[in-house]
Design a protein around this motif. Structure first.
Motif, short mmCIF file in Angstrom:
data_model
loop_
_atom_site.label_atom_id
_atom_site.label_comp_id
_atom_site.label_asym_id
_atom_site.label_seq_id
_atom_site.Cartn_x
_atom_site.Cartn_y
_atom_site.Cartn_z
N SER A 95 0.83 -1.21 0.00
CA SER A 95 0.00 0.00 0.00
C SER A 95 0.86 1.26 0.00
N ARG A 96 1.95 1.23 0.76
CA ARG A 96 2.87 2.37 0.74
C ARG A 96 3.50 2.53 -0.63
N ASN A 97 3.87 1.40 -1.21
CA ASN A 97 4.49 1.44 -2.53
C ASN A 97 3.54 2.01 -3.58
N ILE A 98 2.24 1.83 -3.35
CA ILE A 98 1.25 2.34 -4.31
C ILE A 98 0.81 3.75 -3.94
N SER A 154 10.17 11.99 -10.36
CA SER A 154 11.13 10.99 -10.82
C SER A 154 10.97 9.73 -9.98
N PHE A 155 10.38 8.70 -10.58
CA PHE A 155 10.20 7.41 -9.91
C PHE A 155 11.06 6.38 -10.64
N ARG A 156 11.91 5.72 -9.87
CA ARG A 156 12.76 4.68 -10.48
C ARG A 156 12.03 3.35 -10.48
N GLU A 172 3.27 0.28 -13.81
CA GLU A 172 2.25 1.21 -14.29
C GLU A 172 2.38 2.58 -13.64
N ILE A 173 2.76 2.61 -12.33
CA ILE A 173 2.90 3.89 -11.65
C ILE A 173 4.07 4.67 -12.23
N GLY A 174 5.18 3.97 -12.52
CA GLY A 174 6.30 4.64 -13.16
C GLY A 174 5.92 5.20 -14.52
N GLN A 175 5.14 4.40 -15.28
CA GLN A 175 4.68 4.87 -16.58
C GLN A 175 3.75 6.07 -16.42
N LEU A 176 2.91 6.02 -15.37
CA LEU A 176 2.02 7.14 -15.10
C LEU A 176 2.81 8.41 -14.79
N ALA A 177 3.88 8.27 -13.99
CA ALA A 177 4.72 9.44 -13.67
C ALA A 177 5.39 9.98 -14.92
N ASP A 178 5.90 9.06 -15.78
CA ASP A 178 6.52 9.51 -17.04
C ASP A 178 5.50 10.24 -17.91
#
Length: 490
Positions: free
Chosen positions: A194-197, A221-223, A227-233
């Motif tokens: 949950s924290r990771n999400i 900037s999420f390493r 899907e969350i990384g793609q969302l940030a990009d």
């Protein structure tokens, strides 16, 4: 106002409720299963105990040649109880048909002389009850002894099942501990998940709030490649596109403001340039009308002024029409031998140069073809060379060169004269703009010649640059070179 619970709180609370309900249901079903299993084991054990003891009692009656009277059961009760105690490892007591205790083994507890099982046995039924005391579990099993169809007494067994229940309790505790451990591991994993999400979502929410408030310099900037990384990009790309769009809008706004400013300045200049000669013509015309021909000298002076200003006004209107035509229509182009055209213009302008005590030196390569309009190019060359004649020092030479350079026809017109200031060079192609030069007004310039030249060059997909330094001014023109078609000869 109480804030709404976050996604993480909702997620963990829901997970806790699910696991708590699952744990209670699992524990309930396991307890039911264990109790049912224990009852089956105890029932089978007690049924076996009844069978063995009944066989033994019947054999004892047969060996001793007893009948089936209750008196004989009372006489042999002690021996039967002791013998069965050794065989079954249980405490046993014998009762008469009316419930009177006949004999009990040494370990029989006096407090257990009554029970539901004994009441059922008195009524001719087999029954057992279980008593739990602290950590012990004892089953009391009673059944009527029947010989040849006649009830002669009651046997009651006290069997210890503490070990069975202790094992069941251990199993239940083990299952509970394992379930709690699984729940704790799952809860910790869910908390980390949950924290990771939720942490990236919280950051995205704060970033979107900043964007809503107008801050487009936010960066995420999420390493991570999920899907969350793609969302940030995608969020970052969206911000960049928004900034680019806003930048283009601001540029378009500035360009429109600049165009409006130039448009207003253009019309102001047009109004001023047209108003000046008209005012002068109107003034002299009124004075001539009032004075008539009484003052012949003033009449000649006024008429000459009216004619000169009318010519200047006519030239200005013609150039305005030419400028409008250059900025609106584009004629059909064809191959033009620009070098030869430039030579012809130089030859035609030599007479004007000599009148101003200047010379023209023309150096042109052969085969300089361009795709364009010959009348417009002729006008371009005339305007440039005419300016060089007007604004150069007397007794100097005007240099005209044309050559092929890197796929472009490169032409330069250079003259020696007063330097043009850098601030004037930046605006020199604007309509009606005239550099602060001492000869500009004397020559009747209206500031449209270079604007027309710039429009012609742009129409031919070329470039024009003016440089001025060290009392030398040069105009560099580049036009795309084109190969001549068949039938075009130099």
């Amino acid at each position: 106002m109480i804030p709404a619970p976050t996604i993480k709180v909702k997620f963990l609370l829901g997970l806790f409720v699910i696991f708590a309900a699952s744990f209670l249901l699992l524990n309930h079903f396991i307890v039911q299963i264990i109790e049912t299993s224990n009852e089956k084991i105890m029932t089978q054990d007690l049924i076996g105990l009844k069978k063995n003891s009944s066989v033994y009692v019947k054999q004892a009656f047969m060996i001793n040649h007893f009948g089936n009277d209750e008196i004989y059961f009372r006489q042999m009760a002690k021996d039967v109880v002791e013998e069965l105690r050794q065989v079954t490892s249980s405490e046993i007591s014998a009762y008469g048909v009316n419930g009177e205790l006949i004999y009990a083994s040494a370990g029989w507890k006096n407090s257990n002389t009554a029970g539901d099982d004994l009441d059922h046995a008195l009524n001719g039924k087999t029954s057992y009850t279980i008593n739990y005391t602290d950590s012990t579990a004892e089953a009391y099993y009673s059944y009527p002894v029947v010989i040849d169809g006649k009830k002669v007494g009651i046997l009651r067994f006290a069997k210890d099942f503490s070990l069975l229940y202790e094992q069941s309790r251990h199993i239940l505790d083990f299952i509970s501990y394992v379930t709690i451990a699984i729940f704790a591991a799952a809860f910790i994993f869910s908390y980390i998940l949950s924290r990771n999400i939720t942490i990236p979502i919280v950051k995205l929410t704060k970033a979107s709030t900043e964007v809503t408030n107008g801050n487009l310099d936010i960066r995420l900037s999420f390493r991570r490649k999920d899907e969350i990384g793609q969302l940030a990009d995608n969020f970052g790309t969206m911000i960049e596109k928004i900034k680019a769009q806003i930048g283009r809008i601001e540029q378009d706004r500035d360009r429109l403001e600049e165009l409006n400013r130039h448009r207003k300045q253009f019309f102001d200049n047009v109004t001023h340039e047209l108003k000046t000669p008209l005012t002068s013509v109107l003034g002299y015309a009124q004075m001539i009308k009032e004075n008539g021909q009484t003052d012949e000298a003033f009449f000649d002076k006024g008429m000459n002024h009216i004619v000169d200003e009318s010519k200047r006004l006519h030239d200005m209107v013609v150039k305005l029409l030419e400028l409008s035509k250059e900025t609106s229509d584009r004629e059909a182009f064809e191959p033009v031998l620009a070098g030869r055209l430039l030579q012809d213009v130089c030859e035609g302008m030599k007479f004007k140069a000599e009148r101003y005590r200047k010379t023209i030196r023309c150096e042109v390569e052969d085969g300089l073809w361009v795709d364009g309009s010959e009348p417009k190019l002729r006008q371009l060359f005339i305007n440039i060379i005419d300016n060089a004649i007007k604004y150069s020092f007397a007794q100097t030479a005007i240099s005209v060169k044309a050559q092929l350079v890197s796929g472009h026809v490169h032409m330069t017109v250079a003259n020696q004269g007063e330097d043009i200031r850098p601030e004037d060079l930046a605006k020199i192609f604007e309509p009606f703009y005239r550099a602060n030069m001492r000869k500009s007004k004397e020559l009747g310039s209206c500031g449209l010649g270079l604007s027309i030249c710039k429009a012609i060059v742009d129409d031919h997909q070329g470039s024009i640059v003016i440089r001025s330094a060290d009392q030398e001014t040069s105009v560099a023109i580049e036009l795309p070179y084109t190969k001549p078609k068949r039938g075009h000869a130099e």
